[in-house]
Enzyme design. Structure first.
Site, PDB file in Angstrom:
ATOM      1  N   SER A 170       0.868  -1.112  -0.012  1.00 39.14           N
ATOM      2  CA  SER A 170       0.101   0.011  -0.034  1.00 39.14           C
ATOM      3  C   SER A 170       0.873   1.141   0.055  1.00 39.14           C
ATOM      4  CB  SER A 170      -0.869   0.113   1.220  1.00 39.14           C
ATOM      5  OG  SER A 170      -1.511   1.304   1.313  1.00 39.14           O
ATOM      6  N   TYR A 197      -0.482  -0.643  10.660  1.00 37.29           N
ATOM      7  CA  TYR A 197      -0.799  -1.037   9.576  1.00 37.29           C
ATOM      8  C   TYR A 197       0.305  -0.299   8.365  1.00 37.29           C
ATOM      9  CZ  TYR A 197      -3.512  -1.273   4.935  1.00 37.29           C
ATOM     10  OH  TYR A 197      -3.706  -1.636   3.639  1.00 37.29           O
TER      11      TYR A 197
HETATM   12  N1  LIG Z   1      -8.652  -1.320   0.117  1.00 39.33           N
HETATM   13  C1  LIG Z   1      -7.840  -0.443  -0.180  1.00 39.33           C
HETATM   14  O1  LIG Z   1      -7.904   1.044  -0.145  1.00 39.33           O
HETATM   15  C2  LIG Z   1      -6.319  -0.742   0.117  1.00 39.33           C
HETATM   16  C3  LIG Z   1      -5.235   0.157  -0.392  1.00 39.33           C
HETATM   17  C4  LIG Z   1      -3.908  -0.226  -0.210  1.00 39.33           C
HETATM   18  C5  LIG Z   1      -3.835  -1.732  -0.126  1.00 39.33           C
HETATM   19  N2  LIG Z   1      -4.749  -2.664   0.148  1.00 39.33           N
HETATM   20  C6  LIG Z   1      -4.434  -3.958   0.435  1.00 39.33           C
HETATM   21  O2  LIG Z   1      -5.003  -4.629  -0.416  1.00 39.33           O
HETATM   22  C7  LIG Z   1      -5.082  -6.071   0.126  1.00 39.33           C
HETATM   23  C8  LIG Z   1      -6.606  -6.627   0.031  1.00 39.33           C
HETATM   24  O3  LIG Z   1      -7.617  -5.538   0.656  1.00 39.33           O
HETATM   25  P1  LIG Z   1      -8.973  -5.341   0.162  1.00 39.33           P
HETATM   26  O4  LIG Z   1      -9.314  -3.733   0.332  1.00 39.33           O
HETATM   27  O5  LIG Z   1      -9.603  -6.122  -0.830  1.00 39.33           O
HETATM   28  O6  LIG Z   1      -9.915  -5.612   1.791  1.00 39.33           O
HETATM   29  P2  LIG Z   1     -10.927  -7.077   2.332  1.00 39.33           P
HETATM   30  O7  LIG Z   1     -10.979  -6.698   3.575  1.00 39.33           O
HETATM   31  O8  LIG Z   1     -12.091  -7.060   1.117  1.00 39.33           O
HETATM   32  O9  LIG Z   1      -9.895  -8.196   1.813  1.00 39.33           O
HETATM   33  C9  LIG Z   1      -8.768  -8.565   2.797  1.00 39.33           C
HETATM   34  C10 LIG Z   1      -9.025 -10.237   2.624  1.00 39.33           C
HETATM   35  O10 LIG Z   1      -8.082 -10.586   3.638  1.00 39.33           O
HETATM   36  C11 LIG Z   1      -8.557 -11.683   4.256  1.00 39.33           C
HETATM   37  N3  LIG Z   1      -7.983 -12.136   5.670  1.00 39.33           N
HETATM   38  C12 LIG Z   1      -8.072 -11.240   6.619  1.00 39.33           C
HETATM   39  N4  LIG Z   1      -7.576 -11.987   7.824  1.00 39.33           N
HETATM   40  C13 LIG Z   1      -6.838 -12.847   7.261  1.00 39.33           C
HETATM   41  C14 LIG Z   1      -6.019 -14.156   7.825  1.00 39.33           C
HETATM   42  N5  LIG Z   1      -5.838 -14.128   8.947  1.00 39.33           N
HETATM   43  N6  LIG Z   1      -5.839 -15.008   6.948  1.00 39.33           N
HETATM   44  C15 LIG Z   1      -6.507 -15.250   5.915  1.00 39.33           C
HETATM   45  N7  LIG Z   1      -7.002 -14.207   5.232  1.00 39.33           N
HETATM   46  C16 LIG Z   1      -7.245 -13.192   6.006  1.00 39.33           C
HETATM   47  C17 LIG Z   1      -9.877 -11.415   4.567  1.00 39.33           C
HETATM   48  O11 LIG Z   1     -11.047 -12.474   4.889  1.00 39.33           O
HETATM   49  C18 LIG Z   1     -10.279 -10.507   3.163  1.00 39.33           C
HETATM   50  O12 LIG Z   1     -10.850 -11.755   2.450  1.00 39.33           O
HETATM   51  C19 LIG Z   1      -4.828  -5.922   1.793  1.00 39.33           C
HETATM   52  O13 LIG Z   1      -3.410  -6.362   1.916  1.00 39.33           O
HETATM   53  C20 LIG Z   1      -4.834  -4.505   1.975  1.00 39.33           C
HETATM   54  O14 LIG Z   1      -3.866  -3.982   2.774  1.00 39.33           O
HETATM   55  C21 LIG Z   1      -6.136  -2.145   0.188  1.00 39.33           C
END
Ligand SMILES: NC(=O)c1ccc[n+]([C@@H]2O[C@H](COP(=O)([O-])OP(=O)(O)OC[C@H]3O[C@@H](n4cnc5c(N)ncnc54)[C@H](O)[C@@H]3O)[C@@H](O)[C@H]2O)c1
Length: 374
Positions: A170, A197
């Site tokens: 991120s 985070y």
């Molecule tokens: N949403 C944003 O704006 C954003 C920005 C930058 C980076 N990210 C990164 O993108 C990635 C995906 O996030 P997202 O936005 O799709 O959110 P999301 O919450 O929809 O997806 C996160 C996924 O990780 C899974 N997860 C959480 N804890 C877990 C564990 N202990 N074991 C296995 N799986 C687990 C959740 O069940 C979920 O399916 C993350 O790594 C996040 O840091 C997101």
């Protein structure tokens, strides 16, 4: 009246700018067949991970959804099989918060799956929720679990080279700071969580950097990918219930869709020719320079050593970078994805999609000789 018109015009202009730059980010995933290839996507039951898995399945890959909840994982696998028309989408249980679960997943995967071509570390958390652990849960799920999983799956990745590891990081890594004396301290309260985070996302970038160094010459390359600001549940699920109905429409208006967010991880997983950028950080399907803290090779090496301890990797399990990779499967194509004659190319399907990063804009990777920890 004029002021009102000017104000409305400015607002509309700003919205169009935001909409086309953030919400409607151009698809930059590569089209090519992944038939015969296997991909693992962690946290693939929702958000960016689910859309990433869908695109891989559409290209014909066998896709393993590595998810914590069996119910949600199986449901997502069902959806993705329906949507992609690819029956090779399966669920396997993985809880990154538990090192035992990571090991169990790796054992099950290695014994049942003959190959691994693409490993996408997508799962992540932004808060500990109501969980109270004696360790840093954010670092565990976002970095230590993926670190251990990568190590355990490396034999398959090497055997299937050219293969790739993508770590979904991120832009928040820019606010990160790693205090090696308190790396695994439990995190309490939302302010500490926000900091943890960012630290864990910095760990993602440093891990990718060191992993690339360790894997030089093996044919396995790795990339850190920033998906952009995405409208997912990542932060919203921790917002008080009464605030959610207010934030949802706003998030829908200004943030990228999960499909848009999946484009950069997909680009890193599939784009031909980016191998020289192994270890680098990508955003909007372009390689990007990172903050000084995220290109500190000494910190990257120190984190690697600390992560080995926190992941409980024994000396015998530490992968030997000089180990000879097994011979490449002669039946497998030499690049990860192969464009079949009957298939559309990226530019045919998505006119204007970006291709290779502009090499002239690249700043050279600063090579600092890593020193072992005192
Ligand atoms: N949403 C944003 O704006 C954003 C920005 C930058 C980076 N990210 C990164 O993108 C990635 C995906 O996030 P997202 O936005 O799709 O959110 P999301 O919450 O929809 O997806 C996160 C996924 O990780 C899974 N997860 C959480 N804890 C877990 C564990 N202990 N074991 C296995 N799986 C687990 C959740 O069940 C979920 O399916 C993350 O790594 C996040 O840091 C997101």
């Amino acid at each position: 009246m004029e002021a009102l018109l000017l104000g409305t015009g400015l607002l509309l202009g700003a919205y169009v700018l935001i909409y086309y730059n953030l919400v409607k980010a151009p698809p930059c995933g590569v089209l090519g067949s992944l038939r015969g290839r296997t991909a693992v996507v962690t946290g693939a039951n929702s958000g960016i991970g689910k859309m990433t898995a869908l695109e891989l399945a559409r290209r014909g890959a066998r896709v393993v959804l590595a998810c914590r909840s069996r119910e949600r994982g199986e449901a997502a696998a069902f959806d993705l099989r329906q949507e992609s028309g690819n029956n090779e989408v399966i669920f396997m249980a993985l809880d990154l918060a538990s090192l035992t679960s990571v090991r169990a997943f790796a054992t099950a995967f290695l014994s049942s799956e003959p190959r691994l071509d693409i490993l996408i570390h997508n799962a992540g958390i932004s808060s500990c929720g109501r969980t109270r652990e004696t360790f840093n849960l954010l670092l565990r799920v976002n970095h230590i679990g993926p670190f251990l999983l990568t190590h355990l799956l490396l034999p398959h990745l090497k055997m299937c080279a050219p293969s790739r590891v993508v770590v979904v990081s991120s832009a928040a890594h820019r606010r990160g700071h790693l205090d090696f004396t308190r790396l695994d301290q439990p995190v309490v309260g939302w302010q500490q969580e926000l900091r943890a985070y960012a630290d864990s996302k910095l760990a993602n970038v440093l891990f990718t950097r060191e992993l690339a160094t360790q894997l030089e010459g093996t044919g396995v390359t790795c990339y850190a990918a920033h998906p952009g600001p995405v409208n997912s549940e990542l932060f919203l699920r921790h917002v008080p219930g009464w605030l959610r109905p207010l934030l949802r429409p706003l998030a829908w208006l200004v943030l990228r869709t999960p499909r848009g967010g999946a484009q950069t991880p997909l680009y890193c997983a599939l784009q031909d020719g980016i191998e020289p950028f192994s270890g680098r950080y990508f955003a909007n399907c372009h390689v990007e320079e990172v903050s000084p803290a995220a290109r500190d090779d000494r910190a990257a090496h120190r984190l690697w050593e600390a992560s080995k301890r926190l992941a409980g990797l024994g000396p015998g399990e530490d992968d030997d970078p000089n180990e000879e990779p097994q011979p490449e499967d002669s039946a497998a194509p030499s690049s990860l994805s192969t464009t079949q004659p009957e298939e559309l190319t990226v530019s045919e399907l998505y006119p204007g999609a970006q291709s290779l990063p502009d090499l002239s804009k690249l700043t050279r990777r600063i090579q600092v000789k890593a020193e072992s920890e005192p």
